[in-house]
Design a protein around this motif. Structure first.
Motif, mmCIF file in Angstrom:
data_model
loop_
_atom_site.group_PDB
_atom_site.id
_atom_site.type_symbol
_atom_site.label_atom_id
_atom_site.label_comp_id
_atom_site.label_asym_id
_atom_site.label_seq_id
_atom_site.Cartn_x
_atom_site.Cartn_y
_atom_site.Cartn_z
ATOM 1 N N ALA A 112 0.129 5.281 -10.048
ATOM 2 C CA ALA A 112 -0.133 4.801 -11.401
ATOM 3 C C ALA A 112 -1.464 4.070 -11.494
ATOM 4 C CB ALA A 112 0.998 3.881 -11.858
ATOM 5 N N TYR A 113 -2.046 3.695 -10.356
ATOM 6 C CA TYR A 113 -3.287 2.927 -10.329
ATOM 7 C C TYR A 113 -4.376 3.712 -9.609
ATOM 8 C CZ TYR A 113 -0.351 -1.085 -11.592
ATOM 9 O OH TYR A 113 0.518 -1.932 -12.222
ATOM 10 N N THR A 114 -5.615 3.336 -9.890
ATOM 11 C CA THR A 114 -6.751 3.920 -9.181
ATOM 12 C C THR A 114 -6.813 3.353 -7.768
ATOM 13 O OG1 THR A 114 -8.302 2.197 -9.869
ATOM 14 C CG2 THR A 114 -8.009 4.083 -11.351
ATOM 15 N N ASP A 115 -7.645 3.950 -6.932
ATOM 16 C CA ASP A 115 -7.791 3.477 -5.563
ATOM 17 C C ASP A 115 -8.276 2.029 -5.536
ATOM 18 O OD1 ASP A 115 -7.933 4.199 -2.595
ATOM 19 O OD2 ASP A 115 -9.968 3.467 -2.967
ATOM 20 N N ASP A 159 0.830 -1.202 0.000
ATOM 21 C CA ASP A 159 0.000 0.000 0.000
ATOM 22 C C ASP A 159 0.865 1.253 0.000
ATOM 23 O OD1 ASP A 159 -2.896 1.004 0.413
ATOM 24 O OD2 ASP A 159 -1.796 2.065 1.975
ATOM 25 N N PHE A 160 1.947 1.244 0.789
ATOM 26 C CA PHE A 160 2.832 2.409 0.857
ATOM 27 C C PHE A 160 3.461 2.694 -0.499
ATOM 28 C CE2 PHE A 160 7.130 4.085 1.257
ATOM 29 C CZ PHE A 160 6.906 5.254 1.955
ATOM 30 N N PHE A 161 4.047 1.691 -1.120
ATOM 31 C CA PHE A 161 4.769 1.910 -2.374
ATOM 32 C C PHE A 161 3.821 2.263 -3.512
ATOM 33 C CE2 PHE A 161 8.169 -0.269 -0.108
ATOM 34 C CZ PHE A 161 9.275 0.452 -0.527
ATOM 35 N N LEU A 162 2.625 1.697 -3.528
ATOM 36 C CA LEU A 162 1.687 1.991 -4.612
ATOM 37 C C LEU A 162 1.050 3.361 -4.447
ATOM 38 C CD1 LEU A 162 -0.007 -1.511 -4.916
ATOM 39 C CD2 LEU A 162 1.437 -0.425 -6.642
ATOM 40 N N ARG A 176 5.779 5.126 -5.769
ATOM 41 C CA ARG A 176 7.133 4.568 -5.896
ATOM 42 C C ARG A 176 7.146 3.281 -6.703
ATOM 43 N NH1 ARG A 176 7.223 7.451 -1.061
ATOM 44 N NH2 ARG A 176 9.160 8.626 -0.733
ATOM 45 N N MET A 177 6.022 2.635 -6.793
ATOM 46 C CA MET A 177 5.855 1.454 -7.623
ATOM 47 C C MET A 177 4.610 1.641 -8.478
ATOM 48 S SD MET A 177 8.254 -0.763 -7.246
ATOM 49 C CE MET A 177 9.754 -0.322 -6.366
ATOM 50 N N PRO A 178 4.659 1.195 -9.721
ATOM 51 C CA PRO A 178 5.789 0.537 -10.388
ATOM 52 C C PRO A 178 6.849 1.542 -10.826
ATOM 53 C CG PRO A 178 3.951 0.752 -11.895
ATOM 54 C CD PRO A 178 3.446 1.245 -10.565
ATOM 55 N N LEU A 179 8.087 1.049 -10.945
ATOM 56 C CA LEU A 179 9.199 1.882 -11.395
ATOM 57 C C LEU A 179 9.128 2.086 -12.908
ATOM 58 C CD1 LEU A 179 12.365 0.624 -9.472
ATOM 59 C CD2 LEU A 179 11.366 2.905 -9.365
ATOM 60 N N ALA A 180 9.350 3.304 -13.341
ATOM 61 C CA ALA A 180 9.403 3.564 -14.778
ATOM 62 C C ALA A 180 10.702 3.059 -15.369
ATOM 63 C CB ALA A 180 9.253 5.060 -15.047
ATOM 64 N N ALA A 181 11.772 3.064 -14.569
ATOM 65 C CA ALA A 181 13.080 2.594 -15.000
ATOM 66 C C ALA A 181 13.874 2.239 -13.747
ATOM 67 C CB ALA A 181 13.805 3.666 -15.811
ATOM 68 N N PRO A 182 14.833 1.325 -13.853
ATOM 69 C CA PRO A 182 15.646 0.982 -12.684
ATOM 70 C C PRO A 182 16.307 2.212 -12.085
ATOM 71 C CG PRO A 182 16.063 -0.544 -14.487
ATOM 72 C CD PRO A 182 15.214 0.564 -15.061
#
Length: 278
Positions: A121-124, A98-101, A105-111
């Motif tokens: 990047a996502y809806t609730d 939950d924290f990273f999303l 911070r996630m998902p990473l666009a590039a390393p």
């Protein structure tokens, strides 16, 4: 006779008092304990309660698995077991996902050495589904039921200065760490994510479990961080909220610079007189 009567009355009063005390103690022992306000059951309707209910719904977990296979499996592997260079998600718990999303911070666009915060990047609904799937991979910290109103502001300030200020700065603006990393600023972070970070220890941050910081202490820290996001300013401008260094710099530049200008203005006529009369 009067002495005996007085002594008897005194003993009677003492005996009655002891009897009442014993009866009161037995009554207290028979009562059920008062529930701990920081118990493990989250408040109905809270983010923690919504996520906990979703974690128990097979349909939500299945939807989260499909999202995972679309956007996460290439790095974290099938079943969240990880791949070379990317961590396993088995046992990280709902709080970590939950924290990273929610902080983007996630998902990473590039390393990258450190995942930067950005808009999610996502809806609730999709985040709830993904978190439910990650939670199904193994036991881990749940989404905490953060209640800032239950925290104590003074205690939160003390705990923050003792455990957080060394990295995040005393004003929450963040700071530099080793290996090119940085402790991010806390001035735009939501309460739940403020509380999740100590429980999961993202990046170089240590984990502060319930045995280190109780739920009440975590609420106090969150309340203090929320205060830092909109503090009182009895002394004037914030000047970036970076502490005494920029304030001192401004004092020197404005104060000393002003004195120099005043001194030049005062001596201007004398300089002009000397030039006119050679």
């Amino acid at each position: 006779m009067k002495v005996r009567a007085t002594l008897a009355a005194t003993l009677l009063v003492i005996g009655a008092t002891l009897a009442l005390a014993i009866a009161a103690g037995q009554a207290d022992a028979g009562e059920s304990p008062v529930p701990d306000p920081a118990g493990s059951t989250p408040r109905p309707g809270s983010a923690a309660a919504v996520q906990l209910e979703a974690n128990r719904d097979p349909a939500v977990v299945a939807a989260g698995e499909q999202l995972y296979l679309t956007g996460c499996v290439s790095c974290h592997g099938v079943g969240g077991k990880g791949t070379p260079g990317y961590p396993s998600l088995v046992g990280v718990g709902a709080a970590s996902a939950d924290f990273f999303l929610r902080t983007g911070r996630m998902p990473l666009a590039a390393p990258a050495p450190q995942a930067p915060a950005k808009p999610p990047a996502y809806t609730d609904e999709q985040i709830i589904q993904l978190v439910a799937y990650v939670a199904s991979l193994g036991d881990g910290p749940p989404v905490p039921d953060i209640r800032p109103e239950r925290g104590d502001l003074t205690e939160g300030a003390q705990l923050y200065l003792a455990n957080c200020a060394a990295c995040h700065n005393s004003t929450g603006i963040g700071g530099a760490l080793s290996h090119g990393n940085q402790a991010p600023p806390l001035l735009n972070v939501a309460p739940t994510q403020i509380g999740e970070a100590p429980r999961v220890g993202p990046g170089q941050m240590p984990v502060f479990g319930p045995d280190t910081l109780s739920d009440e202490q975590l609420d106090s820290i969150v309340r203090y961080v929320l205060y830092l996001q909109d503090p009182e300013h009895p002394g004037g401008l914030r000047i970036g909220s970076a502490g005494p260094v920029p304030e001192g710099l401004v004092a020197w530049l404005v104060g000393l610079g002003g004195l120099v200008l005043i001194a030049r203005w005062i001596t201007r006529e004398r300089r002009e007189h000397r030039r006119a009369h050679g």
